[in-house]
Design a protein around this motif. Structure first.
Motif, PDB file in Angstrom:
ATOM      1  N   PRO A 324       0.833  -1.213   0.000  1.00 10.18           N
ATOM      2  CA  PRO A 324       0.000   0.000   0.000  1.00 10.18           C
ATOM      3  C   PRO A 324       0.868   1.264   0.000  1.00 10.18           C
ATOM      4  O   PRO A 324       1.952   1.289   0.588  1.00 10.18           O
ATOM      5  CB  PRO A 324      -0.798  -0.110   1.312  1.00 10.18           C
ATOM      6  N   ASP A 354      -6.150   3.093  -6.143  1.00 10.11           N
ATOM      7  CA  ASP A 354      -7.034   1.925  -6.053  1.00 10.11           C
ATOM      8  C   ASP A 354      -6.186   0.649  -6.044  1.00 10.11           C
ATOM      9  O   ASP A 354      -4.951   0.712  -6.025  1.00 10.11           O
ATOM     10  CB  ASP A 354      -8.007   1.913  -7.223  1.00 10.11           C
ATOM     11  N   THR A 355      -6.868  -0.492  -6.081  1.00 11.44           N
ATOM     12  CA  THR A 355      -6.168  -1.783  -6.124  1.00 11.44           C
ATOM     13  C   THR A 355      -6.716  -2.643  -7.258  1.00 11.44           C
ATOM     14  O   THR A 355      -7.847  -2.457  -7.712  1.00 11.44           O
ATOM     15  CB  THR A 355      -6.339  -2.566  -4.803  1.00 11.44           C
ATOM     16  N   SER A 357      -6.702  -6.994  -8.266  1.00 15.66           N
ATOM     17  CA  SER A 357      -6.364  -8.298  -7.691  1.00 15.66           C
ATOM     18  C   SER A 357      -6.588  -9.400  -8.713  1.00 15.66           C
ATOM     19  O   SER A 357      -7.381  -9.252  -9.647  1.00 15.66           O
ATOM     20  CB  SER A 357      -7.197  -8.567  -6.437  1.00 15.66           C
ATOM     21  N   VAL A 397      -2.828  -9.054  -4.667  1.00 20.94           N
ATOM     22  CA  VAL A 397      -3.348  -7.689  -4.739  1.00 20.94           C
ATOM     23  C   VAL A 397      -2.204  -6.735  -5.058  1.00 20.94           C
ATOM     24  O   VAL A 397      -1.127  -6.818  -4.459  1.00 20.94           O
ATOM     25  CB  VAL A 397      -4.016  -7.282  -3.409  1.00 20.94           C
ATOM     26  N   LYS A 398      -2.446  -5.840  -6.008  1.00 15.28           N
ATOM     27  CA  LYS A 398      -1.479  -4.794  -6.319  1.00 15.28           C
ATOM     28  C   LYS A 398      -2.154  -3.433  -6.162  1.00 15.28           C
ATOM     29  O   LYS A 398      -3.337  -3.272  -6.458  1.00 15.28           O
ATOM     30  CB  LYS A 398      -0.936  -4.956  -7.748  1.00 15.28           C
ATOM     31  N   HIS A 399      -1.402  -2.499  -5.685  1.00 13.97           N
ATOM     32  CA  HIS A 399      -1.904  -1.138  -5.479  1.00 13.97           C
ATOM     33  C   HIS A 399      -1.423  -0.281  -6.652  1.00 13.97           C
ATOM     34  O   HIS A 399      -0.295  -0.435  -7.119  1.00 13.97           O
ATOM     35  CB  HIS A 399      -1.383  -0.580  -4.158  1.00 13.97           C
TER      36      HIS A 399
END
Length: 410
Positions: A324, A354-355, A357, A397-399
């Protein structure tokens, strides 16, 4: 004198070759204006800004799915699975119409001007309306589509982790983008299908095809569907349409087609009436693109600038991170934007945090089962000797952070 309808129609598909439409009812459904609209809905939204060949449509995909479903039904019948003519027709129609409710540029509309109404809900509304028109001939297809039909494997063919939908879109999107990693062996997977105790299974010989399918899905998501330029382009489109909706709610006049005008100036979240559905059936990519081109010259600077940026592919800068972003860093970006003359209102549209996934396989929802000669049925995660299949059950998950080019963070 009424011109007779061609009862046997063949479509030449670049992926599978000749596709035969199985009967008159399905031919008439394909010919219906609700379905023909899918010719004007791109399959991959804004991905053509990354992969120029990705201009194929939901029409391509739906017809391809119907073709693969015919293959799957034939394979299962040849293995002794009893499938009636009504069930065949029902599952063909269910897969043919599964995406009929998609709006322009796929998911962008669901997050902006038709907020709160999913494409699955609209697909069901279309199917129910067509069922009235075709005097109940779609009743069984609707039961399968909704997962209410007692023979579970028919629903699994339409919607599961190894369904016909995924088998087509991975192979088709791989072809049109040129990304070879998604070129799964859908024919081999279908040949290995079987039904045991009402459950769709894959025979043990198909284990490597299933492994490739899961890995291919993961690679296609990161390399294509969640490509950072495609993600920011879709976010910009969502923000653009949200700005247009905001202005419309303020009474600002926006030039647009009648169909788009209806959704800009009317709140449809809680009341998707028959009038709304029929108007939606006239809404496609061309309405959105035409409006964006015209909005470049609109006096609202936010609307105008977003429109110009999308049309000329002048996208926001994107940063990706596995961790994050800290509040201090985010504030630095905002401060830099304000120093460059971007207002607080601008930040709502040109600053995105945002993210994304990706979970290639879920071992909690509908599992993919392998069927062994000794009668055992085993989840692919337990059956596979590939350690990465186990790893792919965990969501990644990537931000991401988007902001205008020219902003430099110290």
């Amino acid at each position: 004198m009424k011109t007779p309808v061609n009862k046997v129609k063949i479509i030449n598909d670049p992926i599978y070759g000749f596709i035969t439409i199985p009967n008159q009812l399905i031919f008439e459904l394909i010919e219906h204006p609700y379905f023909q609209r899918l010719r004007r809905i791109t399959q991959m939204g804004m991905s053509n800004l990354v992969y120029p060949g990705a201009h194929h449509t939901r029409f391509h995909h739906a017809v391809g799915c119907m073709h693969l479903m015919q293959k799957a039904v034939t394979v299962l019948i040849n293995k002794g699975v009893r499938i009636t003519e009504d069930e065949k027709n029902g599952v063909f129609i269910a897969i043919l119409l599964h995406d009929i409710g998609h709006g322009p540029y796929s998911h962008a509309l669901e997050n902006s001007i038709v907020d709160g109404v999913s494409h699955e809900s609209i697909s069901l509304l279309f199917m129910k309306e067509l069922n009235k028109e075709f005097k109940g001939d779609l009743t069984l297809a609707i039961e399968i589509f909704e997962g209410r039909y007692p023979r579970k494997f028919l629903n699994q063919l339409v919607s599961s982790q190894l369904d016909i939908d995924r088998m087509d879109y991975l192979k088709r999107d791989s072809f049109y983008t040129g990304v070879a990693e998604g070129n799964i062996s859908s024919e081999r997977l279908i040949d290995m299908l079987n039904v045991v105790e009402g459950q769709l299974v894959v025979e043990e010989k198909g284990i490597y095809s299933v492994e490739k399918f899961i890995v291919g899905r993961r690679l296609m998501y990161w390399q294509v569907y969640l490509h950072k330029a495609g993600v920011v382009a879709e976010k910009m489109l969502v923000n653009l349409l949200a700005r247009a909706k905001y202005l419309a709610n303020k009474g600002v006049q926006l030039s647009s087609s009648r169909a788009l005008n209806y959704f800009l100036y009317k709140d449809v979240e809680d009341a998707f009436t028959l009038e709304t559905l029929k108007t939606f059936s006239r809404l496609d990519d061309y309405d959105i693109l035409s409006a964006i081109k015209d909005w470049i010259s609109h006096e609202d600077k936010i609307l105008s600038q977003l429109s110009e940026m999308i049309i000329n592919r002048n996208l926001l800068k994107v940063e990706l991170s596995s961790k994050p972003y800290g509040e201090d860093y985010l504030q630095k970006v905002k401060d830099q934007m304000e120093e460059k003359g971007w207002s607080k209102e601008d930040l709502s549209y040109f600053f995105v945090h945002d993210t994304i996934s990706n979970q290639a396989y879920s071992d909690i929802s509908s599992k993919i089962y392998l069927y062994y000669k000794d009668g055992n049925i085993v989840d692919i995660v337990e059956a596979s000797d590939q350690l990465n299949i186990q790893a792919l059950t965990k969501p990644v998950v990537k931000h991401f952070l988007c902001y205008p080019k020219g902003i430099k963070i110290a």
